[in-house]
Structures are given as C-alpha cells and as structure tokens.
Enzyme design. Sequence first.
Site, PDB file in Angstrom:
ATOM      1  N   CYS A  66       0.813  -1.222   0.000  1.00 21.36           N
ATOM      2  CA  CYS A  66       0.000   0.000   0.000  1.00 21.36           C
ATOM      3  C   CYS A  66       0.844   1.269   0.000  1.00 21.36           C
ATOM      4  O   CYS A  66       0.315   2.364  -0.166  1.00 21.36           O
ATOM      5  CB  CYS A  66      -0.947   0.004   1.193  1.00 21.36           C
ATOM      6  SG  CYS A  66      -0.093   0.011   2.778  1.00 21.36           S
ATOM      7  N   HIS A 103      -1.039  11.484  15.870  1.00 23.02           N
ATOM      8  CA  HIS A 103      -1.711  10.674  14.858  1.00 23.02           C
ATOM      9  C   HIS A 103      -0.671   9.796  14.181  1.00 23.02           C
ATOM     10  O   HIS A 103       0.358  10.285  13.709  1.00 23.02           O
ATOM     11  CB  HIS A 103      -2.373  11.588  13.821  1.00 23.02           C
ATOM     12  CG  HIS A 103      -2.914  10.854  12.641  1.00 23.02           C
ATOM     13  ND1 HIS A 103      -4.072  10.108  12.711  1.00 23.02           N
ATOM     14  CD2 HIS A 103      -2.456  10.730  11.366  1.00 23.02           C
ATOM     15  CE1 HIS A 103      -4.303   9.556  11.511  1.00 23.02           C
ATOM     16  NE2 HIS A 103      -3.338   9.927  10.686  1.00 23.02           N
ATOM     17  N   HIS A 106      -3.938   4.413  10.499  1.00 18.78           N
ATOM     18  CA  HIS A 106      -5.212   3.726  10.702  1.00 18.78           C
ATOM     19  C   HIS A 106      -4.969   2.229  10.821  1.00 18.78           C
ATOM     20  O   HIS A 106      -3.953   1.719  10.356  1.00 18.78           O
ATOM     21  CB  HIS A 106      -6.169   3.998   9.535  1.00 18.78           C
ATOM     22  CG  HIS A 106      -6.629   5.425   9.490  1.00 18.78           C
ATOM     23  ND1 HIS A 106      -5.927   6.404   8.815  1.00 18.78           N
ATOM     24  CD2 HIS A 106      -7.700   6.039  10.053  1.00 18.78           C
ATOM     25  CE1 HIS A 106      -6.552   7.562   8.977  1.00 18.78           C
ATOM     26  NE2 HIS A 106      -7.624   7.378   9.713  1.00 18.78           N
ATOM     27  N   ASP A 110      -7.812  -6.270   7.433  1.00 19.40           N
ATOM     28  CA  ASP A 110      -7.487  -7.117   6.281  1.00 19.40           C
ATOM     29  C   ASP A 110      -6.020  -7.546   6.290  1.00 19.40           C
ATOM     30  O   ASP A 110      -5.442  -7.833   5.254  1.00 19.40           O
ATOM     31  CB  ASP A 110      -7.814  -6.382   4.974  1.00 19.40           C
ATOM     32  CG  ASP A 110      -7.071  -5.047   4.865  1.00 19.40           C
ATOM     33  OD1 ASP A 110      -6.210  -4.768   5.739  1.00 19.40           O
ATOM     34  OD2 ASP A 110      -7.338  -4.294   3.928  1.00 19.40           O
ATOM     35  N   ARG A 118      -3.985  -4.884  10.103  1.00 27.21           N
ATOM     36  CA  ARG A 118      -2.986  -4.131   9.344  1.00 27.21           C
ATOM     37  C   ARG A 118      -2.946  -2.712   9.898  1.00 27.21           C
ATOM     38  O   ARG A 118      -3.850  -1.926   9.672  1.00 27.21           O
ATOM     39  CB  ARG A 118      -3.371  -4.109   7.861  1.00 27.21           C
ATOM     40  CG  ARG A 118      -2.517  -3.170   7.007  1.00 27.21           C
ATOM     41  CD  ARG A 118      -2.780  -3.378   5.520  1.00 27.21           C
ATOM     42  NE  ARG A 118      -4.147  -3.096   5.134  1.00 27.21           N
ATOM     43  CZ  ARG A 118      -4.578  -1.931   4.604  1.00 27.21           C
ATOM     44  NH1 ARG A 118      -3.729  -0.954   4.398  1.00 27.21           N
ATOM     45  NH2 ARG A 118      -5.840  -1.763   4.278  1.00 27.21           N
ATOM     46  N   CYS A 120      -1.626   0.556   9.425  1.00 21.06           N
ATOM     47  CA  CYS A 120      -1.098   1.307   8.288  1.00 21.06           C
ATOM     48  C   CYS A 120      -0.615   2.654   8.829  1.00 21.06           C
ATOM     49  O   CYS A 120      -1.423   3.500   9.209  1.00 21.06           O
ATOM     50  CB  CYS A 120      -2.226   1.469   7.276  1.00 21.06           C
ATOM     51  SG  CYS A 120      -1.730   2.304   5.784  1.00 21.06           S
TER      52      CYS A 120
END
Length: 132
Positions: A66, A103, A106, A110, A118, A120
């Site tokens: 990704c 932050h 996310h 999956d 995951r 990310c």
Amino acid sequence: MSRKITRSDAEWRALLSPEEYYVARQKGTERAFTGRYWNTTTPGRYHCVCCGAELFDAASKFDAGCGWPSFNTPSVPENVEEAEDRSHFMVRTEVMCSQCGAHLGHVFDDGPAPTGLRYCINSVSVKLEEEK
Ligand SMILES: [Zn+2]
C-alpha cells in the site's frame, strides 16, 4: 484518556519538522510510497516521532503493497490508542500514540495472520531505532 505528554501547539510546531507536524499533530497523511520506511526491512523498534514511546517492532512489519509501513500488531499495546475516524466520507479506525496523542495512521482488519490486522502507519509519525 489522560496523556503523559502534553504540549501546546506552538511547542509541537517548534519541535517537529513541518511534515511531522502536519501528519502527527494535524492528522495528515503522507503520500504513498514517499515515506522513509514504507519498504524498510531493517530490524529494530519504531518509536513515536513526537514523544519517543515505543510503538511497533520491525518483526511485525509486513509488505502490504500500500506504500505505507504496515504492522501486524503494536509491540507495546498500551502505547497505542484507537478512535473512530469519520473523515473523508469513510468510517475508519484511527491509530494514535496514547502517550502524546500523535496521529500515527489507521488500523484495518485485512491484515495477515496471526492478528488479521494491518496497522497502516505514516513513516513520518515514527522513528526507527535500529537493532545493534
Ligand atoms: Zn507519542
């Protein structure tokens, strides 16, 4: 939740680079395939760029294709906090540093076994401490 580390906006701005500030303090997102860690396989531990709390171990990092560093599980679960994020017309689960509220990215369901998760994460929100 009470934070261990609280700083004013001006303090964070002075401490961080403009990109770190944008992503970690203003919930921005770095562009895919541009971060410093998206394809890194170096062993070590990833820490919060804002406060230094340990978040992820490189051993749980995997290539999700990704363009962002992806992890199966946090290495210190109490340092990672989740919250519902309804921005951009989606319902996602935001991942933050529980110590300072940075932050990070996310979490999606999956991912590969064993957790199926995951995480990310923006490269700019973390700092890799390489294993010696
Ligand atoms: Zn932090």
